[in-house]
Motif scaffolding. Structure first.
Motif, PDB file in Angstrom:
ATOM      1  N   SER A  58     -51.920   5.020 -18.550  1.00 31.05           N
ATOM      2  CA  SER A  58     -51.130   5.047 -19.651  1.00 31.05           C
ATOM      3  C   SER A  58     -49.953   4.799 -19.383  1.00 31.05           C
ATOM      4  CB  SER A  58     -50.719   6.743 -19.467  1.00 31.05           C
ATOM      5  OG  SER A  58     -50.206   7.230 -20.405  1.00 31.05           O
ATOM      6  N   GLU A  59     -48.447   4.332 -20.329  1.00 33.00           N
ATOM      7  CA  GLU A  59     -47.378   4.431 -20.217  1.00 33.00           C
ATOM      8  C   GLU A  59     -47.148   5.742 -20.894  1.00 33.00           C
ATOM      9  OE1 GLU A  59     -46.353   1.345 -18.925  1.00 33.00           O
ATOM     10  OE2 GLU A  59     -48.579   1.109 -17.793  1.00 33.00           O
ATOM     11  N   GLY A  83     -46.827  24.348 -24.674  1.00 35.39           N
ATOM     12  CA  GLY A  83     -46.362  23.828 -23.723  1.00 35.39           C
ATOM     13  C   GLY A  83     -46.622  23.401 -22.772  1.00 35.39           C
ATOM     14  N   LEU A  84     -47.635  24.338 -22.148  1.00 36.66           N
ATOM     15  CA  LEU A  84     -48.191  24.374 -20.565  1.00 36.66           C
ATOM     16  C   LEU A  84     -49.456  23.195 -20.782  1.00 36.66           C
ATOM     17  CD1 LEU A  84     -46.909  26.928 -18.442  1.00 36.66           C
ATOM     18  CD2 LEU A  84     -46.271  25.079 -19.158  1.00 36.66           C
ATOM     19  N   ALA A  85     -50.236  23.729 -22.282  1.00 37.98           N
ATOM     20  CA  ALA A  85     -51.169  23.343 -22.014  1.00 37.98           C
ATOM     21  C   ALA A  85     -51.090  21.220 -22.536  1.00 37.98           C
ATOM     22  CB  ALA A  85     -52.164  23.795 -23.335  1.00 37.98           C
ATOM     23  N   VAL A  86     -50.290  21.173 -23.342  1.00 39.73           N
ATOM     24  CA  VAL A  86     -50.110  19.859 -23.815  1.00 39.73           C
ATOM     25  C   VAL A  86     -49.856  19.286 -22.339  1.00 39.73           C
ATOM     26  CG1 VAL A  86     -48.218  17.946 -24.865  1.00 39.73           C
ATOM     27  CG2 VAL A  86     -48.561  20.133 -26.093  1.00 39.73           C
ATOM     28  N   LEU A  91     -51.680  15.552 -18.043  1.00 39.06           N
ATOM     29  CA  LEU A  91     -51.717  14.965 -16.798  1.00 39.06           C
ATOM     30  C   LEU A  91     -53.032  14.589 -16.505  1.00 39.06           C
ATOM     31  CD1 LEU A  91     -49.440  18.174 -14.637  1.00 39.06           C
ATOM     32  CD2 LEU A  91     -48.945  15.806 -15.274  1.00 39.06           C
ATOM     33  N   LYS A  92     -54.027  14.950 -17.129  1.00 43.24           N
ATOM     34  CA  LYS A  92     -55.530  14.556 -17.164  1.00 43.24           C
ATOM     35  C   LYS A  92     -55.301  13.544 -17.255  1.00 43.24           C
ATOM     36  CE  LYS A  92     -56.576  19.099 -16.466  1.00 43.24           C
ATOM     37  NZ  LYS A  92     -58.021  20.271 -17.244  1.00 43.24           N
ATOM     38  N   ALA A  93     -54.363  12.751 -18.576  1.00 40.47           N
ATOM     39  CA  ALA A  93     -54.493  11.298 -19.411  1.00 40.47           C
ATOM     40  C   ALA A  93     -53.670  10.619 -18.225  1.00 40.47           C
ATOM     41  CB  ALA A  93     -54.644  11.556 -20.388  1.00 40.47           C
ATOM     42  N   GLY A  94     -53.172  10.720 -17.459  1.00 44.25           N
ATOM     43  CA  GLY A  94     -52.774  10.124 -16.739  1.00 44.25           C
ATOM     44  C   GLY A  94     -50.968   9.308 -16.931  1.00 44.25           C
ATOM     45  N   ASP A  95     -50.584  10.357 -18.384  1.00 44.68           N
ATOM     46  CA  ASP A  95     -48.985  10.312 -18.627  1.00 44.68           C
ATOM     47  C   ASP A  95     -48.382  11.108 -17.325  1.00 44.68           C
ATOM     48  OD1 ASP A  95     -50.646   9.825 -20.959  1.00 44.68           O
ATOM     49  OD2 ASP A  95     -49.869  11.464 -21.658  1.00 44.68           O
ATOM     50  N   HIS A  96     -47.120  10.485 -17.600  1.00 44.11           N
ATOM     51  CA  HIS A  96     -45.905  10.247 -16.720  1.00 44.11           C
ATOM     52  C   HIS A  96     -45.513  11.876 -17.579  1.00 44.11           C
ATOM     53  CE1 HIS A  96     -46.003   7.265 -14.381  1.00 44.11           C
ATOM     54  NE2 HIS A  96     -45.947   6.075 -15.643  1.00 44.11           N
ATOM     55  N   LEU A 122     -51.986  28.794 -15.602  1.00 41.18           N
ATOM     56  CA  LEU A 122     -51.968  27.179 -16.066  1.00 41.18           C
ATOM     57  C   LEU A 122     -50.320  26.622 -15.753  1.00 41.18           C
ATOM     58  CD1 LEU A 122     -51.938  25.227 -18.556  1.00 41.18           C
ATOM     59  CD2 LEU A 122     -51.458  26.377 -19.966  1.00 41.18           C
ATOM     60  N   TYR A 123     -49.572  27.293 -15.314  1.00 45.83           N
ATOM     61  CA  TYR A 123     -48.070  27.306 -14.581  1.00 45.83           C
ATOM     62  C   TYR A 123     -48.002  26.118 -13.129  1.00 45.83           C
ATOM     63  CZ  TYR A 123     -42.927  27.553 -12.378  1.00 45.83           C
ATOM     64  OH  TYR A 123     -42.561  26.670 -12.047  1.00 45.83           O
ATOM     65  N   HIS A 124     -48.612  26.685 -13.061  1.00 44.11           N
ATOM     66  CA  HIS A 124     -49.209  26.272 -11.094  1.00 44.11           C
ATOM     67  C   HIS A 124     -50.296  25.163 -11.729  1.00 44.11           C
ATOM     68  CE1 HIS A 124     -47.065  28.586  -9.184  1.00 44.11           C
ATOM     69  NE2 HIS A 124     -47.419  29.993  -9.115  1.00 44.11           N
ATOM     70  N   ALA A 125     -51.361  25.257 -11.995  1.00 43.66           N
ATOM     71  CA  ALA A 125     -52.014  23.479 -12.442  1.00 43.66           C
ATOM     72  C   ALA A 125     -51.199  22.527 -13.220  1.00 43.66           C
ATOM     73  CB  ALA A 125     -53.031  23.877 -13.851  1.00 43.66           C
ATOM     74  N   VAL A 126     -49.593  22.436 -13.818  1.00 45.57           N
ATOM     75  CA  VAL A 126     -49.280  22.112 -13.865  1.00 45.57           C
ATOM     76  C   VAL A 126     -47.620  21.675 -13.471  1.00 45.57           C
ATOM     77  CG1 VAL A 126     -50.152  21.609 -16.347  1.00 45.57           C
ATOM     78  CG2 VAL A 126     -47.338  22.883 -15.937  1.00 45.57           C
ATOM     79  N   ARG A 127     -47.506  22.745 -12.179  1.00 46.97           N
ATOM     80  CA  ARG A 127     -46.183  22.654 -11.147  1.00 46.97           C
ATOM     81  C   ARG A 127     -45.506  21.501 -10.880  1.00 46.97           C
ATOM     82  NH1 ARG A 127     -42.384  22.373  -9.019  1.00 46.97           N
ATOM     83  NH2 ARG A 127     -41.611  24.586  -8.206  1.00 46.97           N
ATOM     84  N   GLU A 128     -46.786  20.245 -10.393  1.00 47.07           N
ATOM     85  CA  GLU A 128     -45.911  19.240  -9.528  1.00 47.07           C
ATOM     86  C   GLU A 128     -45.354  18.334 -11.156  1.00 47.07           C
ATOM     87  OE1 GLU A 128     -49.377  15.885 -10.967  1.00 47.07           O
ATOM     88  OE2 GLU A 128     -50.059  17.111 -10.310  1.00 47.07           O
ATOM     89  N   ALA A 129     -45.501  19.035 -11.934  1.00 48.73           N
ATOM     90  CA  ALA A 129     -44.723  17.929 -12.904  1.00 48.73           C
ATOM     91  C   ALA A 129     -42.863  18.837 -13.865  1.00 48.73           C
ATOM     92  CB  ALA A 129     -45.427  17.734 -14.554  1.00 48.73           C
ATOM     93  N   VAL A 130     -42.916  20.313 -12.808  1.00 51.03           N
ATOM     94  CA  VAL A 130     -41.368  20.551 -13.113  1.00 51.03           C
ATOM     95  C   VAL A 130     -40.184  20.505 -12.562  1.00 51.03           C
ATOM     96  CG1 VAL A 130     -40.741  23.026 -12.740  1.00 51.03           C
ATOM     97  CG2 VAL A 130     -42.802  23.108 -13.672  1.00 51.03           C
ATOM     98  N   HIS A 131     -40.319  19.930 -13.468  1.00 48.47           N
ATOM     99  CA  HIS A 131     -38.447  19.471 -12.434  1.00 48.47           C
ATOM    100  C   HIS A 131     -37.316  20.368 -12.601  1.00 48.47           C
ATOM    101  CE1 HIS A 131     -39.533  14.742 -14.171  1.00 48.47           C
ATOM    102  NE2 HIS A 131     -40.898  15.244 -13.634  1.00 48.47           N
ATOM    103  N   GLY A 132     -37.508  21.226 -13.370  1.00 50.41           N
ATOM    104  CA  GLY A 132     -36.051  22.378 -12.774  1.00 50.41           C
ATOM    105  C   GLY A 132     -36.323  22.556 -13.766  1.00 50.41           C
TER     106      GLY A 132
END
Length: 182
Positions: A58-59, A83-86, A91-96, A122-132
């Motif tokens: 994915s790009e 927003g968190l669901a998207v 993330l599961k699709a390999g997107d940045h 859900l927040y903790h499932a995507v926590r790695e993508a939270v920049h701040g």
């Protein structure tokens, strides 16, 4: 009905009419994600053989900006949840993926840190993508301490008079990120 060899190439003799129609309907509806998923499904479901080995990196870059105010009620919770669901799907699709909290949305990290909150898991499932969270927005909305307590960085990469600095959302646009605001 017997398929013709010109309809689907060399594999046409292995097609039934219902398989051809099912494949065409699936392709038309785009129900299963990107087009290469149809090829996998076609190869396994309609041909009865092993799936094709098609790997696509994915790009896609998706920036998700949470601006809804948790004090605004269910509608704001719905925006956050979507927003968190998207983000989870991307993330599961390999997107940045980059999730940032801006405006009154800087109040969310303090809320999401509570285990009883409906969006906590859900927040903790995507926590790695939270920049701040935007530093200036957190200051204006009284959320600086809760953002820090949640372990998020306060982002201030753009100077703005009268603030300690804010998150530069324009950077996501100029860097080619698909930017979604919730």
């Amino acid at each position: 009905m017997r398929p013709t060899r010109t309809m689907f190439g060399a594999h046409a003799s292995r097609w039934s009419a219902s398989a051809a129609v099912s494949f065409a309907v699936d392709l038309w509806r785009y129900e299963n994600g990107p087009p290469w998923n149809f090829l996998r499904r076609w190869e396994s479901d309609y041909h009865g053989t092993t799936p094709l080995k098609i790997e696509a990196e994915s790009e896609m870059k998706t920036a998700i900006v949470i601006m809804s105010d948790p004090r605004a009620g269910e509608e704001a919770l719905g925006r956050l949840f979507n927003g968190l669901a998207v983000a989870d799907e991307a993330l599961k699709a390999g997107d940045h993926v980059a999730i940032v909290f801006n405006g009154a949305g800087t109040r969310w990290p303090g809320e999401l840190a509570q285990p009883q909150h409906p969006a906590h898991a859900l927040y903790h499932a995507v926590r790695e993508a939270v920049h701040g969270a935007s530093c200036g927005c957190a200051a204006v909305f009284g959320a600086t301490q809760s953002v820090e307590a949640a372990g998020l960085p306060l982002l201030k990469d753009k100077a703005l008079p009268g603030t300690p600095g804010i998150l530069n959302l324009h950077r996501y646009l100029t860097d080619g990120w698909h930017t979604l605001v919730f």
